[in-house]
Design a protein around this motif. Structure first.
Motif, PDB file in Angstrom:
ATOM      1  N   TYR A  21       0.806  -1.222   0.000  1.00  0.00           N
ATOM      2  CA  TYR A  21       0.000   0.000   0.000  1.00  0.00           C
ATOM      3  C   TYR A  21       0.841   1.275   0.000  1.00  0.00           C
ATOM      4  CZ  TYR A  21      -4.221  -2.738   0.917  1.00  0.00           C
ATOM      5  OH  TYR A  21      -5.271  -3.612   0.814  1.00  0.00           O
ATOM      6  N   GLY A  22       2.148   1.134   0.061  1.00  0.00           N
ATOM      7  CA  GLY A  22       3.001   2.321   0.064  1.00  0.00           C
ATOM      8  C   GLY A  22       2.896   3.127   1.340  1.00  0.00           C
ATOM      9  N   ILE A  23       2.768   2.437   2.466  1.00  0.00           N
ATOM     10  CA  ILE A  23       2.625   3.113   3.760  1.00  0.00           C
ATOM     11  C   ILE A  23       3.914   2.968   4.562  1.00  0.00           C
ATOM     12  CG2 ILE A  23       1.408   3.085   5.977  1.00  0.00           C
ATOM     13  CD1 ILE A  23      -1.091   2.225   4.455  1.00  0.00           C
ATOM     14  N   LYS A  24       4.426   4.100   5.031  1.00  0.00           N
ATOM     15  CA  LYS A  24       5.612   4.092   5.876  1.00  0.00           C
ATOM     16  C   LYS A  24       5.197   4.324   7.329  1.00  0.00           C
ATOM     17  CE  LYS A  24       8.971   5.550   2.394  1.00  0.00           C
ATOM     18  NZ  LYS A  24      10.043   6.531   2.050  1.00  0.00           N
ATOM     19  N   ILE A  25       5.864   3.627   8.224  1.00  0.00           N
ATOM     20  CA  ILE A  25       5.500   3.683   9.639  1.00  0.00           C
ATOM     21  C   ILE A  25       6.719   4.099  10.453  1.00  0.00           C
ATOM     22  CG2 ILE A  25       4.586   2.384  11.594  1.00  0.00           C
ATOM     23  CD1 ILE A  25       3.316   0.448   9.551  1.00  0.00           C
ATOM     24  N   GLU A  26       6.558   5.144  11.237  1.00  0.00           N
ATOM     25  CA  GLU A  26       7.603   5.595  12.144  1.00  0.00           C
ATOM     26  C   GLU A  26       7.240   5.161  13.562  1.00  0.00           C
ATOM     27  OE1 GLU A  26       8.790   9.708   9.770  1.00  0.00           O
ATOM     28  OE2 GLU A  26       7.460   9.793  11.506  1.00  0.00           O
ATOM     29  N   VAL A  27       8.222   4.645  14.280  1.00  0.00           N
ATOM     30  CA  VAL A  27       7.985   4.170  15.641  1.00  0.00           C
ATOM     31  C   VAL A  27       8.838   4.967  16.614  1.00  0.00           C
ATOM     32  CG1 VAL A  27       8.053   2.206  17.215  1.00  0.00           C
ATOM     33  CG2 VAL A  27       7.457   1.853  14.805  1.00  0.00           C
ATOM     34  N   LEU A  28       8.209   5.543  17.609  1.00  0.00           N
ATOM     35  CA  LEU A  28       8.895   6.299  18.651  1.00  0.00           C
ATOM     36  C   LEU A  28       8.686   5.619  20.002  1.00  0.00           C
ATOM     37  CD1 LEU A  28       7.630   9.867  17.661  1.00  0.00           C
ATOM     38  CD2 LEU A  28       9.798   8.824  17.003  1.00  0.00           C
ATOM     39  N   GLY A  29       9.774   5.480  20.745  1.00  0.00           N
ATOM     40  CA  GLY A  29       9.668   4.972  22.116  1.00  0.00           C
ATOM     41  C   GLY A  29       9.521   3.481  22.256  1.00  0.00           C
ATOM     42  N   ALA A  30       9.875   2.717  21.227  1.00  0.00           N
ATOM     43  CA  ALA A  30       9.720   1.256  21.300  1.00  0.00           C
ATOM     44  C   ALA A  30      10.559   0.643  22.414  1.00  0.00           C
ATOM     45  CB  ALA A  30      10.084   0.617  19.955  1.00  0.00           C
ATOM     46  N   GLU A  31      11.616   1.359  22.830  1.00  0.00           N
ATOM     47  CA  GLU A  31      12.484   0.810  23.886  1.00  0.00           C
ATOM     48  C   GLU A  31      11.742   0.655  25.212  1.00  0.00           C
ATOM     49  OE1 GLU A  31      12.677   5.208  24.408  1.00  0.00           O
ATOM     50  OE2 GLU A  31      12.716   3.850  22.711  1.00  0.00           O
ATOM     51  N   HIS A  32      10.642   1.367  25.384  1.00  0.00           N
ATOM     52  CA  HIS A  32       9.878   1.245  26.629  1.00  0.00           C
ATOM     53  C   HIS A  32       9.321  -0.160  26.828  1.00  0.00           C
ATOM     54  CE1 HIS A  32      10.254   5.457  27.422  1.00  0.00           C
ATOM     55  NE2 HIS A  32       9.525   5.832  26.394  1.00  0.00           N
ATOM     56  N   LEU A  33       9.118  -0.877  25.728  1.00  0.00           N
ATOM     57  CA  LEU A  33       8.507  -2.208  25.814  1.00  0.00           C
ATOM     58  C   LEU A  33       9.529  -3.307  26.083  1.00  0.00           C
ATOM     59  CD1 LEU A  33       5.946  -1.995  22.846  1.00  0.00           C
ATOM     60  CD2 LEU A  33       5.538  -1.586  25.285  1.00  0.00           C
ATOM     61  N   ASN A  34      10.792  -2.931  26.264  1.00  0.00           N
ATOM     62  CA  ASN A  34      11.836  -3.931  26.490  1.00  0.00           C
ATOM     63  C   ASN A  34      11.861  -4.391  27.943  1.00  0.00           C
ATOM     64  OD1 ASN A  34      12.603  -3.761  23.800  1.00  0.00           O
ATOM     65  ND2 ASN A  34      14.157  -2.195  24.195  1.00  0.00           N
ATOM     66  N   LEU A  35      10.727  -4.833  28.422  1.00  0.00           N
ATOM     67  CA  LEU A  35      10.620  -5.382  29.782  1.00  0.00           C
ATOM     68  C   LEU A  35      10.375  -6.882  29.689  1.00  0.00           C
ATOM     69  CD1 LEU A  35       8.390  -2.905  31.827  1.00  0.00           C
ATOM     70  CD2 LEU A  35      10.867  -3.096  31.825  1.00  0.00           C
ATOM     71  N   LYS A  36      10.930  -7.618  30.623  1.00  0.00           N
ATOM     72  CA  LYS A  36      10.726  -9.063  30.621  1.00  0.00           C
ATOM     73  C   LYS A  36       9.506  -9.476  31.439  1.00  0.00           C
ATOM     74  CE  LYS A  36      15.616 -10.115  29.874  1.00  0.00           C
ATOM     75  NZ  LYS A  36      16.829 -10.814  30.374  1.00  0.00           N
ATOM     76  N   GLU A  37       8.921  -8.516  32.131  1.00  0.00           N
ATOM     77  CA  GLU A  37       7.762  -8.803  32.972  1.00  0.00           C
ATOM     78  C   GLU A  37       6.461  -8.647  32.168  1.00  0.00           C
ATOM     79  OE1 GLU A  37       6.728  -5.001  35.449  1.00  0.00           O
ATOM     80  OE2 GLU A  37       8.916  -5.143  35.308  1.00  0.00           O
ATOM     81  N   PRO A  38       5.354  -9.175  32.649  1.00  0.00           N
ATOM     82  CA  PRO A  38       4.063  -9.004  31.963  1.00  0.00           C
ATOM     83  C   PRO A  38       3.564  -7.571  32.090  1.00  0.00           C
ATOM     84  CG  PRO A  38       3.744 -10.167  34.029  1.00  0.00           C
ATOM     85  CD  PRO A  38       5.226 -10.048  33.845  1.00  0.00           C
ATOM     86  N   TYR A  39       2.760  -7.134  31.119  1.00  0.00           N
ATOM     87  CA  TYR A  39       2.174  -5.805  31.167  1.00  0.00           C
ATOM     88  C   TYR A  39       0.990  -5.732  30.207  1.00  0.00           C
ATOM     89  CZ  TYR A  39       5.643  -5.285  27.347  1.00  0.00           C
ATOM     90  OH  TYR A  39       6.420  -5.468  26.235  1.00  0.00           O
ATOM     91  N   VAL A  40       0.271  -4.619  30.283  1.00  0.00           N
ATOM     92  CA  VAL A  40      -0.902  -4.390  29.431  1.00  0.00           C
ATOM     93  C   VAL A  40      -0.615  -3.186  28.531  1.00  0.00           C
ATOM     94  CG1 VAL A  40      -3.332  -3.690  29.394  1.00  0.00           C
ATOM     95  CG2 VAL A  40      -2.540  -5.360  31.088  1.00  0.00           C
ATOM     96  N   ILE A  41      -0.889  -3.323  27.245  1.00  0.00           N
ATOM     97  CA  ILE A  41      -0.747  -2.230  26.286  1.00  0.00           C
ATOM     98  C   ILE A  41      -2.137  -1.743  25.916  1.00  0.00           C
ATOM     99  CG2 ILE A  41       0.038  -1.573  23.973  1.00  0.00           C
ATOM    100  CD1 ILE A  41       2.134  -3.818  24.195  1.00  0.00           C
ATOM    101  N   VAL A  42      -2.365  -0.439  25.993  1.00  0.00           N
ATOM    102  CA  VAL A  42      -3.640   0.136  25.543  1.00  0.00           C
ATOM    103  C   VAL A  42      -3.346   1.074  24.371  1.00  0.00           C
ATOM    104  CG1 VAL A  42      -4.868  -0.093  27.730  1.00  0.00           C
ATOM    105  CG2 VAL A  42      -3.496   1.954  27.308  1.00  0.00           C
ATOM    106  N   CYS A  43      -4.145   0.967  23.320  1.00  0.00           N
ATOM    107  CA  CYS A  43      -3.880   1.700  22.088  1.00  0.00           C
ATOM    108  C   CYS A  43      -5.178   2.253  21.510  1.00  0.00           C
ATOM    109  CB  CYS A  43      -3.211   0.760  21.077  1.00  0.00           C
ATOM    110  SG  CYS A  43      -2.798   1.506  19.488  1.00  0.00           S
ATOM    111  N   ASN A  44      -5.103   3.431  20.899  1.00  0.00           N
ATOM    112  CA  ASN A  44      -6.289   3.977  20.233  1.00  0.00           C
ATOM    113  C   ASN A  44      -6.613   3.166  18.980  1.00  0.00           C
ATOM    114  OD1 ASN A  44      -3.788   5.201  19.241  1.00  0.00           O
ATOM    115  ND2 ASN A  44      -5.071   6.510  17.954  1.00  0.00           N
ATOM    116  N   HIS A  45      -7.882   3.185  18.598  1.00  0.00           N
ATOM    117  CA  HIS A  45      -8.367   2.308  17.516  1.00  0.00           C
ATOM    118  C   HIS A  45      -9.075   3.161  16.462  1.00  0.00           C
ATOM    119  CE1 HIS A  45      -9.489  -1.195  15.463  1.00  0.00           C
ATOM    120  NE2 HIS A  45     -10.542  -1.576  16.161  1.00  0.00           N
ATOM    121  N   GLN A  46      -8.471   3.242  15.260  1.00  0.00           N
ATOM    122  CA  GLN A  46      -9.043   4.078  14.216  1.00  0.00           C
ATOM    123  C   GLN A  46      -9.645   3.281  13.062  1.00  0.00           C
ATOM    124  OE1 GLN A  46      -6.526   7.754  13.353  1.00  0.00           O
ATOM    125  NE2 GLN A  46      -5.006   6.473  14.371  1.00  0.00           N
ATOM    126  N   ALA A  47      -8.940   2.230  12.624  1.00  0.00           N
ATOM    127  CA  ALA A  47      -9.382   1.489  11.436  1.00  0.00           C
ATOM    128  C   ALA A  47      -8.648   0.158  11.381  1.00  0.00           C
ATOM    129  CB  ALA A  47      -9.099   2.306  10.171  1.00  0.00           C
TER     130      ALA A  47
END
Length: 297
Positions: free
Chosen positions: A74-100
């Motif tokens: 589709y010719g879509i480029k994705i930029e990711v900021l702050g991915a290092e925050h998820l580098n935890l070995k423990e369990p956690y919950v991710i909440v994200c907005n939902h558009q489409a």
């Protein structure tokens, strides 16, 4: 007669191509249809192979792998900021907005290992797609049966600690392409508090420039995903859930608004007071070189 038939066939073949290039609406429906066909086809082809391993969170790697090529198609480029925050070995919950449905492309870019989404139960009955989701360990909730949903949340809280899982949830509960976010359902926050695990807010920037189901627009484009620092729930109780829910939503709305107005790389946002703490949290997103072209694995 044969010449007339040949001309008719050529016209039939040429007309859709011309319509595709000259009609944005027709192009939109073609791309959305292809997206759905791709998902169904991949699910149908790969489900028998992942079924050998049975229902397993490791099958999410396969599900993610078949979604990732869509961004190139589709010719879509994705930029990711702050991915290092998820580098935890423990369990956690991710909440994200939902558009489409495009959120799937964003999710597979940042979803950590041993992470499964929570989805509406209706998805389970969508043929091979539902089967593939079940095999990948996706957790299904019946939103019409509150009691059953509460039981699922309670069981999931025990499971994520026992099996060291991460859970991805869209707390708005449905797709939303407005200028803000819908009120959040509290299930994700009850889950995090019951399990006493941190919450990571993830904000996907708006798709307005290149995608709109209302305007029937779907062109190549770019969007940004921001992973915000974790919000601790340790020490919180069920009575703190309403405040926690609103606090996290306000944080995400502020970031979404800032991304909408100023989609630049270096953004710093002061986060409001969190329940049970006495300090604000500041987000400082780092740019990841491997994500600049939208080709990260």
């Amino acid at each position: 007669m044969d010449v007339a038939l040949l001309h008719g066939l050529l016209l039939l073949l040429t007309f859709p191509v011309l319509l595709y290039w000259h009609s944005a609406t027709f192009r939109y429906f073609c791309k959305v249809t292809f997206f759905n066909i791709w998902v169904v086809t991949m699910a149908t082809l790969l489900s028998p192979f992942v079924a050998i391993r049975g229902r397993c969170v490791e099958n999410m790697k396969v599900l993610c792998a078949v979604i990732r090529p869509l961004k190139h198609l589709y010719g879509i480029k994705i930029e990711v900021l702050g991915a290092e925050h998820l580098n935890l070995k423990e369990p956690y919950v991710i909440v994200c907005n939902h558009q489409a449905s495009l959120d799937l492309m964003g999710m597979v870019e940042v979803i950590p290992k041993r992470c499964v989404p929570i989805a509406k139960k209706e998805l389970l009955y969508m043929g091979t797609v539902g089967w593939a989701c079940w095999l990948s360990g996706i957790i299904f909730i019946d939103r019409q049966r509150t009691g059953e949903a509460i039981d699922v949340i309670s069981q999931t809280a025990k499971t994520i600690r026992r099996e060291n899982l991460r859970v991805w949830i869209f707390p708005e509960g449905t797709r939303n392409q407005s200028r803000s976010m819908l009120p959040f359902k509290r299930g994700a926050f009850h889950l995090a508090v019951q399990a006493q695990v941190p919450i990571f807010p993830v904000v996907i920037s708006p798709y307005w420039d290149f995608f709109s189901s209302k305007e029937k627009k779907f062109t190549p484009g770019m969007f940004t995903i921001r992973v915000l620092p974790k919000i601790e729930t340790r020490g919180l109780s069920p009575k703190d859930v309403p405040e926690l829910t609103e606090t996290v939503r306000n944080i995400m709305v502020d970031v979404f608004s800032e991304m909408s107005a100023n989609p630049c790389r270096d953004q710093r946002v002061d986060l409001p007071l969190l329940p049970g703490t006495g300090a604000t949290t500041r987000t400082e997103s780092m740019w990841h070189e491997e994500d600049t072209t939208g080709t990260s694995d």
